[in-house]
Design a protein around this motif. Structure first.
Motif, PDB file in Angstrom:
ATOM      1  N   UNK A  16      88.650  61.500  39.512  1.00  0.00           N
ATOM      2  CA  UNK A  16      89.832  60.700  40.213  1.00  0.00           C
ATOM      3  C   UNK A  16      90.456  59.625  39.747  1.00  0.00           C
ATOM      4  N   UNK A  17      89.698  58.571  39.309  1.00  0.00           N
ATOM      5  CA  UNK A  17      90.053  57.533  38.407  1.00  0.00           C
ATOM      6  C   UNK A  17      90.751  57.705  37.072  1.00  0.00           C
ATOM      7  N   UNK A  18      90.220  58.452  36.578  1.00  0.00           N
ATOM      8  CA  UNK A  18      90.543  59.073  35.288  1.00  0.00           C
ATOM      9  C   UNK A  18      91.975  59.819  35.421  1.00  0.00           C
ATOM     10  N   UNK A  19      92.289  60.476  36.294  1.00  0.00           N
ATOM     11  CA  UNK A  19      93.477  61.365  36.634  1.00  0.00           C
ATOM     12  C   UNK A  19      94.460  60.330  36.829  1.00  0.00           C
ATOM     13  N   UNK A  20      94.135  59.532  37.961  1.00  0.00           N
ATOM     14  CA  UNK A  20      95.231  58.535  38.303  1.00  0.00           C
ATOM     15  C   UNK A  20      95.709  57.578  37.099  1.00  0.00           C
ATOM     16  N   UNK A  21      94.693  57.289  36.484  1.00  0.00           N
ATOM     17  CA  UNK A  21      94.942  56.596  35.041  1.00  0.00           C
ATOM     18  C   UNK A  21      95.847  57.380  33.954  1.00  0.00           C
ATOM     19  N   UNK A  22      95.412  58.505  33.861  1.00  0.00           N
ATOM     20  CA  UNK A  22      96.295  59.373  32.852  1.00  0.00           C
ATOM     21  C   UNK A  22      97.729  59.627  33.463  1.00  0.00           C
ATOM     22  N   UNK A  23      97.755  59.725  34.904  1.00  0.00           N
ATOM     23  CA  UNK A  23      99.186  59.870  35.640  1.00  0.00           C
ATOM     24  C   UNK A  23     100.017  58.765  35.323  1.00  0.00           C
ATOM     25  N   UNK A  24      99.320  57.456  35.426  1.00  0.00           N
ATOM     26  CA  UNK A  24     100.088  56.396  35.419  1.00  0.00           C
ATOM     27  C   UNK A  24     100.803  56.299  33.726  1.00  0.00           C
ATOM     28  N   UNK A  25      99.670  56.453  32.935  1.00  0.00           N
ATOM     29  CA  UNK A  25     100.101  56.346  31.673  1.00  0.00           C
ATOM     30  C   UNK A  25     101.169  57.214  31.180  1.00  0.00           C
ATOM     31  N   UNK A  26     101.181  58.509  31.725  1.00  0.00           N
ATOM     32  CA  UNK A  26     102.277  59.368  31.795  1.00  0.00           C
ATOM     33  C   UNK A  26     103.750  58.857  32.378  1.00  0.00           C
ATOM     34  N   UNK A  33     101.252  55.124  25.800  1.00  0.00           N
ATOM     35  CA  UNK A  33     100.574  55.425  24.944  1.00  0.00           C
ATOM     36  C   UNK A  33     100.398  54.409  23.760  1.00  0.00           C
ATOM     37  N   UNK A  34     101.127  53.578  23.650  1.00  0.00           N
ATOM     38  CA  UNK A  34     101.093  52.624  22.620  1.00  0.00           C
ATOM     39  C   UNK A  34     100.143  51.490  23.119  1.00  0.00           C
ATOM     40  N   UNK A  35      99.973  51.311  24.380  1.00  0.00           N
ATOM     41  CA  UNK A  35      99.023  50.381  25.015  1.00  0.00           C
ATOM     42  C   UNK A  35      97.538  51.015  24.779  1.00  0.00           C
TER      43      UNK A  35
END
Length: 64
Positions: A16-26, A33-35
């Motif tokens: 769940x933490x990974x999904x939330x982080x990936x969604x926020x990056x999206x 993506x650069x960060x």
């Protein structure tokens, strides 16, 4: 989940933490993506392994 808990997290806690982080990056788009790219090195095998799994999930149905 705190960053210091990631090393001991099991898959069910980390997902769940990974999904939330990936969604926020999206949501952040190219800036996100650069960060992330600034942190990843070419020889980071763990990152490349994870990225390949994420690409497989993104490509379509994925099950255990």
């Amino acid at each position: 989940m705190n960053i210091d808990e990631i090393g001991a997290a099991d898959p069910d806690a980390l997902a769940p933490a990974t999904l939330a982080a990936l969604q926020r990056l999206g949501q952040l788009g190219r800036a996100g993506a650069i960060a992330l790219a600034k942190l990843v090195t070419d020889d980071d095998a763990d990152f490349h392994e994870a990225a390949s799994w994420i690409a497989e999930i993104a490509a379509g149905p994925f099950s255990d």
